[in-house]
Design a protein around this motif. Structure first.
Motif, PDB file in Angstrom:
ATOM      1  N   LEU A 784       4.640  -8.578  -5.236  1.00 30.02           N
ATOM      2  CA  LEU A 784       5.133  -7.307  -5.774  1.00 30.02           C
ATOM      3  C   LEU A 784       6.163  -6.668  -4.828  1.00 30.02           C
ATOM      4  O   LEU A 784       7.099  -6.007  -5.296  1.00 30.02           O
ATOM      5  N   LYS A 785       6.003  -6.866  -3.546  1.00 30.10           N
ATOM      6  CA  LYS A 785       7.025  -6.369  -2.619  1.00 30.10           C
ATOM      7  C   LYS A 785       8.338  -7.108  -2.835  1.00 30.10           C
ATOM      8  O   LYS A 785       9.424  -6.492  -2.800  1.00 30.10           O
ATOM      9  N   LEU A 786       8.253  -8.432  -3.071  1.00 28.94           N
ATOM     10  CA  LEU A 786       9.459  -9.183  -3.400  1.00 28.94           C
ATOM     11  C   LEU A 786      10.061  -8.675  -4.706  1.00 28.94           C
ATOM     12  O   LEU A 786      11.279  -8.548  -4.840  1.00 28.94           O
ATOM     13  N   LEU A 787       9.181  -8.353  -5.650  1.00 28.23           N
ATOM     14  CA  LEU A 787       9.635  -7.874  -6.954  1.00 28.23           C
ATOM     15  C   LEU A 787      10.393  -6.553  -6.834  1.00 28.23           C
ATOM     16  O   LEU A 787      11.404  -6.329  -7.511  1.00 28.23           O
ATOM     17  N   THR A 788       9.910  -5.666  -5.959  1.00 20.46           N
ATOM     18  CA  THR A 788      10.611  -4.387  -5.782  1.00 20.46           C
ATOM     19  C   THR A 788      12.001  -4.576  -5.169  1.00 20.46           C
ATOM     20  O   THR A 788      12.864  -3.715  -5.312  1.00 20.46           O
ATOM     21  N   GLN A 789      12.196  -5.723  -4.505  1.00 24.75           N
ATOM     22  CA  GLN A 789      13.538  -6.034  -3.986  1.00 24.75           C
ATOM     23  C   GLN A 789      14.424  -6.643  -5.069  1.00 24.75           C
ATOM     24  O   GLN A 789      15.624  -6.371  -5.125  1.00 24.75           O
ATOM     25  N   LEU A 790      13.825  -7.455  -5.941  1.00 20.93           N
ATOM     26  CA  LEU A 790      14.599  -8.090  -7.005  1.00 20.93           C
ATOM     27  C   LEU A 790      14.874  -7.140  -8.166  1.00 20.93           C
ATOM     28  O   LEU A 790      15.857  -7.312  -8.883  1.00 20.93           O
ATOM     29  N   ASP A 791      13.976  -6.173  -8.368  1.00 21.32           N
ATOM     30  CA  ASP A 791      14.132  -5.232  -9.484  1.00 21.32           C
ATOM     31  C   ASP A 791      13.905  -3.806  -8.967  1.00 21.32           C
ATOM     32  O   ASP A 791      12.997  -3.095  -9.411  1.00 21.32           O
ATOM     33  N   PRO A 792      14.732  -3.344  -8.006  1.00 23.28           N
ATOM     34  CA  PRO A 792      14.476  -2.068  -7.316  1.00 23.28           C
ATOM     35  C   PRO A 792      14.623  -0.848  -8.218  1.00 23.28           C
ATOM     36  O   PRO A 792      14.030   0.200  -7.923  1.00 23.28           O
ATOM     37  N   GLU A 793      15.381  -0.949  -9.292  1.00 18.02           N
ATOM     38  CA  GLU A 793      15.610   0.212 -10.147  1.00 18.02           C
ATOM     39  C   GLU A 793      14.522   0.410 -11.195  1.00 18.02           C
ATOM     40  O   GLU A 793      14.536   1.400 -11.915  1.00 18.02           O
ATOM     41  N   ASN A 794      13.611  -0.528 -11.285  1.00 17.72           N
ATOM     42  CA  ASN A 794      12.536  -0.418 -12.281  1.00 17.72           C
ATOM     43  C   ASN A 794      11.361   0.330 -11.666  1.00 17.72           C
ATOM     44  O   ASN A 794      10.728  -0.172 -10.737  1.00 17.72           O
ATOM     45  N   PRO A 795      11.028   1.514 -12.153  1.00 15.65           N
ATOM     46  CA  PRO A 795       9.933   2.286 -11.537  1.00 15.65           C
ATOM     47  C   PRO A 795       8.574   1.614 -11.698  1.00 15.65           C
ATOM     48  O   PRO A 795       7.670   1.842 -10.896  1.00 15.65           O
ATOM     49  N   TYR A 796       8.434   0.774 -12.737  1.00 17.06           N
ATOM     50  CA  TYR A 796       7.136   0.135 -12.953  1.00 17.06           C
ATOM     51  C   TYR A 796       6.836  -0.901 -11.883  1.00 17.06           C
ATOM     52  O   TYR A 796       5.660  -1.128 -11.546  1.00 17.06           O
ATOM     53  N   ALA A 797       7.851  -1.547 -11.343  1.00 14.41           N
ATOM     54  CA  ALA A 797       7.624  -2.524 -10.277  1.00 14.41           C
ATOM     55  C   ALA A 797       6.942  -1.865  -9.084  1.00 14.41           C
ATOM     56  O   ALA A 797       5.992  -2.401  -8.503  1.00 14.41           O
ATOM     57  N   HIS A 798       7.417  -0.668  -8.713  1.00 17.27           N
ATOM     58  CA  HIS A 798       6.806   0.070  -7.594  1.00 17.27           C
ATOM     59  C   HIS A 798       5.402   0.553  -7.961  1.00 17.27           C
ATOM     60  O   HIS A 798       4.501   0.574  -7.116  1.00 17.27           O
ATOM     61  N   ALA A 799       5.205   0.932  -9.230  1.00 12.33           N
ATOM     62  CA  ALA A 799       3.885   1.400  -9.665  1.00 12.33           C
ATOM     63  C   ALA A 799       2.870   0.263  -9.653  1.00 12.33           C
ATOM     64  O   ALA A 799       1.700   0.465  -9.290  1.00 12.33           O
ATOM     65  N   TYR A 800       3.290  -0.942 -10.053  1.00 10.61           N
ATOM     66  CA  TYR A 800       2.389  -2.088  -9.999  1.00 10.61           C
ATOM     67  C   TYR A 800       1.939  -2.355  -8.565  1.00 10.61           C
ATOM     68  O   TYR A 800       0.758  -2.637  -8.303  1.00 10.61           O
ATOM     69  N   LEU A 801       2.870  -2.250  -7.622  1.00  6.55           N
ATOM     70  CA  LEU A 801       2.525  -2.441  -6.214  1.00  6.55           C
ATOM     71  C   LEU A 801       1.533  -1.383  -5.762  1.00  6.55           C
ATOM     72  O   LEU A 801       0.547  -1.687  -5.076  1.00  6.55           O
ATOM     73  N   ALA A 802       1.749  -0.135  -6.162  1.00  2.85           N
ATOM     74  CA  ALA A 802       0.841   0.946  -5.780  1.00  2.85           C
ATOM     75  C   ALA A 802      -0.550   0.722  -6.354  1.00  2.85           C
ATOM     76  O   ALA A 802      -1.569   0.979  -5.684  1.00  2.85           O
ATOM     77  N   PHE A 803      -0.619   0.228  -7.583  1.00  7.15           N
ATOM     78  CA  PHE A 803      -1.921  -0.021  -8.206  1.00  7.15           C
ATOM     79  C   PHE A 803      -2.721  -1.053  -7.413  1.00  7.15           C
ATOM     80  O   PHE A 803      -3.915  -0.866  -7.142  1.00  7.15           O
ATOM     81  N   VAL A 804      -2.072  -2.147  -7.042  1.00  8.17           N
ATOM     82  CA  VAL A 804      -2.770  -3.186  -6.287  1.00  8.17           C
ATOM     83  C   VAL A 804      -3.211  -2.649  -4.926  1.00  8.17           C
ATOM     84  O   VAL A 804      -4.311  -2.953  -4.444  1.00  8.17           O
ATOM     85  N   GLN A 805      -2.402  -1.828  -4.308  1.00 11.43           N
ATOM     86  CA  GLN A 805      -2.782  -1.256  -3.013  1.00 11.43           C
ATOM     87  C   GLN A 805      -3.963  -0.294  -3.152  1.00 11.43           C
ATOM     88  O   GLN A 805      -4.836  -0.244  -2.284  1.00 11.43           O
ATOM     89  N   LEU A 806      -4.018   0.442  -4.240  1.00 16.13           N
ATOM     90  CA  LEU A 806      -5.187   1.289  -4.497  1.00 16.13           C
ATOM     91  C   LEU A 806      -6.431   0.435  -4.709  1.00 16.13           C
ATOM     92  O   LEU A 806      -7.515   0.770  -4.218  1.00 16.13           O
ATOM     93  N   TYR A 807      -6.282  -0.644  -5.444  1.00 16.89           N
ATOM     94  CA  TYR A 807      -7.408  -1.560  -5.657  1.00 16.89           C
ATOM     95  C   TYR A 807      -7.942  -2.080  -4.321  1.00 16.89           C
ATOM     96  O   TYR A 807      -9.149  -2.279  -4.154  1.00 16.89           O
ATOM     97  N   ASN A 808      -7.032  -2.263  -3.372  1.00 12.99           N
ATOM     98  CA  ASN A 808      -7.412  -2.778  -2.055  1.00 12.99           C
ATOM     99  C   ASN A 808      -7.748  -1.653  -1.076  1.00 12.99           C
ATOM    100  O   ASN A 808      -7.801  -1.880   0.124  1.00 12.99           O
ATOM    101  N   TRP A 809      -7.949  -0.450  -1.595  1.00 17.14           N
ATOM    102  CA  TRP A 809      -8.319   0.714  -0.775  1.00 17.14           C
ATOM    103  C   TRP A 809      -7.276   1.002   0.306  1.00 17.14           C
ATOM    104  O   TRP A 809      -7.594   1.196   1.475  1.00 17.14           O
ATOM    105  N   GLN A 810      -6.002   1.044  -0.129  1.00 20.97           N
ATOM    106  CA  GLN A 810      -4.896   1.394   0.766  1.00 20.97           C
ATOM    107  C   GLN A 810      -4.130   2.578   0.157  1.00 20.97           C
ATOM    108  O   GLN A 810      -2.990   2.432  -0.286  1.00 20.97           O
ATOM    109  N   PRO A 811      -4.741   3.750   0.116  1.00 24.84           N
ATOM    110  CA  PRO A 811      -4.113   4.881  -0.583  1.00 24.84           C
ATOM    111  C   PRO A 811      -2.822   5.365   0.053  1.00 24.84           C
ATOM    112  O   PRO A 811      -1.907   5.789  -0.650  1.00 24.84           O
TER     113      PRO A 811
END
Length: 857
Positions: A784-811
């Motif tokens: 997902l970090k790679l994805l935010t570099q390939l598709d930086p203008e898409n807000p959902y790419a960053h949101a997907y990364l945030a979701f996984v980090q929340l799942y991993n208890w990294q608020p």
């Protein structure tokens, strides 16, 4: 005195061992007579034990990834029962009868805990009779004979409650300061350990232990026993160490599946709403069936008489007649004495709390409250043992003997008409005879599939869903054969009937009773039985007069042939590729690949196939990919590893993108070993495919699962509107590959492409999806970090990364990842919800309330 106490304790333990042994002999006799097939839940749990048995054959105790996969083996149900049963099967062998041996262990735990509770609170006599009653309570002996989680849960909950009780009593007992500290810390640790173990059997353990824990905690605060409070908190922390790893790994799925298992199931089954009296009296009405009428009424009557005589005596101390009457028939202890009153109060606190919390669960079943019955047995034993006269002792022995007779009549068909009438009156709804007819043909069905396709892992679509014929028990018997056949229920939704029928090679149908299936089932049965794609492979007559029919695909998707005993071919060869001459873009295209090589190279092989126009590859414009595992990853070695050279023929479909430019396309192939990571180019026979928009589409098989996953991944940039559809489709295709090997194939091939080819956005989305579905947190974050570099203008790419980090208890990391999403669309509810959860996990309750409140508007 000390020697006498030790002698009495030894005698009590000897009697307790005899009680356990007699129950064990009765249970094993029942199992020896029983030839039944495990039903839905029982077969599902038995399969879970085999999953852990297999992984424990080669443990990697110091490997973190191994532990991650270990906890992921059972994502919804805590795995302690599976793990213990796996150890038992490692000793005695695999199979349903061998697995049920674990119930003898849980019986020993239950009887020992009940005896300990009764002895600690009242006397050894009460404890022994309570243990004996546990052997003859209908609800307990019925579930001892079924491989379900409720009996193990009852055993471990009772053990935990026993440890809590002993710790609580030692806290106020007279002893030296040193002894008190040692005993207190020992029993506090024992309680913490057993509480953690109880929560590793089933989440509902909390329903039974929460009330006494809160009661003790409030008591320590009220009496300012700070030492006990520290011990209690320490015990709770120890329990977290026991259950924390599994819950941390699976917490999200636990929450989502918990709703389906309670609220959704209750609505589907028409359970009474919580605002009705019926919802709160359901378990009360079940108590006579769970305990039996004699064991419920006689102890209650004895207690009423005991308390009645004591009450009269207390009201008029000048009357000696009542005192003499009580002393003649009842024990000398007084029910109002502080120890007995406190003990009864403690047991009632446990029972009432467990009853109310269990009733709060909308989805009700009488087996869900099994863990409070051992405490009920102690209360019943206390009532029965109030008798001290000869007549009273005869009542006690007579009542227990009647309970034993009722148990035997309910478990074995020995009573005839009279026995059936007696049990229906005195112990209704408890009949549980062994099935003594010939065993149903589950093993033969699995053997037939393996005989037909000895080198493949097969998925069997089981269309009926009865207690005897369902996807779970065929899945279990397939697992017993080295996990070579999996059973799955398909055809449950009309819109997926065609895809279900095209995606599996094996189907099982049945005449007469079909079970609780949906309307779509009739449609897929018709497709399989009357369509042109399947033929009857074999059939079996069932005892109920119905016919069980096994159908196999006329043209299998994968064929495997043993071509030579010679194992000299070191590399994979692609000997033939068959495609149409001309096809339009954007529609599936039939394609056949013919591979040959050694078994290891084929079984572990992934192929990266690129169809392209020229050397400069531009995905979706002048090229597309058709990566997959050889034989779709379904090669299975069976009980013995095959030797020699093999040929694999794949009859598949690929999907040229709708945006691909017209022209002549050729194939390029790379082999990748999924275990070693080695790769090499594969020589491709001369083959061309012309993309022509005006060409006529040709009928093709169903797309392989890797291609379907990559197609779904390409929808993720659309955000919320696509996510629900993507996961609905994933739920469907997961049925076709029960071990989800297609996710491994997609992940490894896409990782290779992103490392060795020009990175592509769609590949990155598909890789992220594969990692998320496998719950590979580190891999998902990296992709997902790679994805935010390939598709930086898409807000959902960053949101997907945030979701996984929340799942991993990294608020904190999630909050930072969300910043670009919130900057582009600050009012989108999904983004605000993620921000609110991140704030909540960091303790910022004001911000959490502000962000989460948008969901209520």
């Amino acid at each position: 005195m000390i020697a006498k106490d030790k002698h009495n304790r030894f005698n009590s333990l000897l009697i307790l061992g005899i009680i356990w042994l007699l129950g064990a002999l009765c249970d094993r006799l029942w199992f020896a007579l029983d030839h039944s097939i495990p039903a839905w839940d029982q077969a599902d749990y038995l399969t879970g034990t085999l999953n852990y048995w297999r992984v424990l054959q080669n443990p990697q105790w110091w490997n973190q990834e191994w532990w991650q996969s270990f906890w992921l083996l059972s994502s919804k149900i805590p795995p302690l029962t599976y793990i213990v049963t796996a150890v038992v099967q490692n000793i005695f062998g695999t199979g349903p009868d061998q697995a049920t041996l674990v119930m003898l262990l849980f019986s020993a735990i239950l009887l020992g805990s009940v005896y300990g509770l009764g002895a600690a609170l009242f006397s050894q006599t009460v404890g022994l009779w309570a243990a004996a009653l546990c052997q003859v309570l209908p609800a307990l002996y019925q579930l001892r004979l079924e491989f379900l989680l409720d009996y193990p849960l009852a055993a471990v909950v009772t053990l935990s409650f026993f440890c809590l009780t002993v710790w609580r009593n030692f806290g106020t007992a007279e002893a030296t300061e040193t002894q008190r500290r040692i005993f207190d810390w020992f029993w506090a640790a024992a309680f913490g350990l057993t509480l953690g173990l109880a929560l590793m059997v089933k989440q509902t353990a909390l329903f039974f232990l929460l009330t006494p824990i809160i009661w003790v905690g409030v008591g320590t605060l009220r009496h300012r026993r700070w030492g006990q409070l520290v011990q209690l908190l320490g015990a709770l922390c120890l329990s977290v160490l026991v259950f924390g790893s599994w819950y941390r790994t699976n917490w999200l799925l636990i929450l989502t599946s918990g709703k389906r298992a309670t609220i959704d199931s209750a609505i589907a089954e028409g359970e009474a709403p919580l605002n009705t009296l019926k919802a709160w009296t359901y378990y009360w009405h079940q108590l006579p069936h769970q305990v039996s009428v004699p064991l419920l009424l006689v102890p209650i009557l004895a207690l009423l008489l005991y308390w009645g005589y004591s009450g009269f005596e207390k009201q008029d101390t000048r009357t000696t007649k009542m005192r003499k009457m009580r002393e003649k028939f009842f024990t000398s202890s007084s029910p109002s004495s502080p120890p007995e009153a406190s003990s009864l109060k403690w047991l009632i606190i446990f029972f009432v709390g467990a009853y109310l919390l269990s009733s709060l669960n909308m989805n009700k079943d009488d087996r869900y409250v099994l863990p409070y019955l051992p405490v009920v047995s102690i209360l019943l034993s206390y009532g029965l043992t109030r008798f001290s006269s000869l007549i009273g002792r005869r009542v006690l022995v007579g009542t227990f003997s009647l309970a034993v007779v009722l148990m035997l009549l309910n478990l074995f068909p020995v009573g005839g008409f009279v026995g059936g009438w007696v049990t229906q009156v005195l112990s209704p709804n408890a009949q549980h005879f062994p099935y003594m007819k010939p065993e149903l043909p589950h093993r033969q069905v699995i053997a037939q599939i393996i005989q037909t396709e000895p080198y493949l892992r097969s998925t069997l679509g089981v269309l009926p869903s009865t207690a005897e014929i369902n996807q779970h028990n065929f899945n279990y018997y397939g697992a017993l054969q080295n996990f070579q056949v999996y059973g799955r229920q398909v055809g449950t939704r009309k819109k997926y009937v065609e895809q279900d029928a095209r995606s599996l090679s094996w189907f099982l149908t049945k005449t007469l009773e079909q079970g609780p299936v949906k309307d779509a089932q009739a449609a897929i049965v018709k497709t399989v039985e009357q369509g042109a794609d399947f033929q009857l492979n074999k059939s079996w007559n069932l005892p109920d007069g119905s016919l069980l029919k096994l159908y196999h695909q006329k043209t299998p998707t994968v064929e495997v042939k043993h071509t030579s005993q010679n194992n000299s071919q070191t590399r994979i060869a692609l000997s033939q590729v068959i495609v149409p001459e001309k096809v339009p873009p954007g529609v599936p295209v039939p394609v056949n690949y013919q591979w040959s090589g050694s078994w290891d190279e084929l079984q572990h092989g992934l192929v990266l196939l690129t169809w392209h126009r020229n050397a400069q590859l531009i995905p979706n414009t002048n090229s597309w990919i058709h990566d997959h595992g050889i034989a779709m990853g379904a090669l299975h070695s069976g009980a013995k590893k095959p030797e020699g050279t093999f040929q694999v023929i794949e009859k598949m479909a690929m999907l040229p993108p709708s945006t691909v430019t017209p022209g002549i396309y050729t194939l390029e192939a790379i082999y990748l070993n999924r275990l070693s990571g080695k790769s090499y180019p594969v020589s491709v026979p001369k083959v061309t495919l012309q993309i022509e928009p005006q060409a006529t589409a040709i009928q093709a098989p169903e797309l392989d699962l890797v291609t379907q996953l990559e197609t779904l991944g390409a929808q993720l940039p659309k955000g919320t509107e696509a996510v629900s559809q993507v996961f609905e489709e994933v739920g469907r295709i997961n049925q076709y590959d029960p071990i989800q090997d297609y996710l491994v194939q997609a992940r490894l091939t896409l990782e290779y492409r992103l490392q060795h080819f020009t990175p592509n956005r769609d590949w990155a989305y598909a890789l992220a999806l594969a990692n998320v579905l496998q719950r590979r947190v580190d891999g998902a974050v990296a992709s997902l970090k790679l994805l935010t570099q390939l598709d930086p203008e898409n807000p959902y790419a960053h949101a997907y990364l945030a979701f996984v980090q929340l799942y991993n208890w990294q608020p904190l990391a999630a909050q930072k990842s969300l910043e670009p999403s919130l900057a582009k669309n600050p009012n989108l509810p999904e983004f605000r919800a993620l921000s609110g959860v991140a704030a909540l996990m960091q303790g910022d309750f004001v911000k959490a309330w502000k962000d989460l409140s948008i969901l209520t508007k």
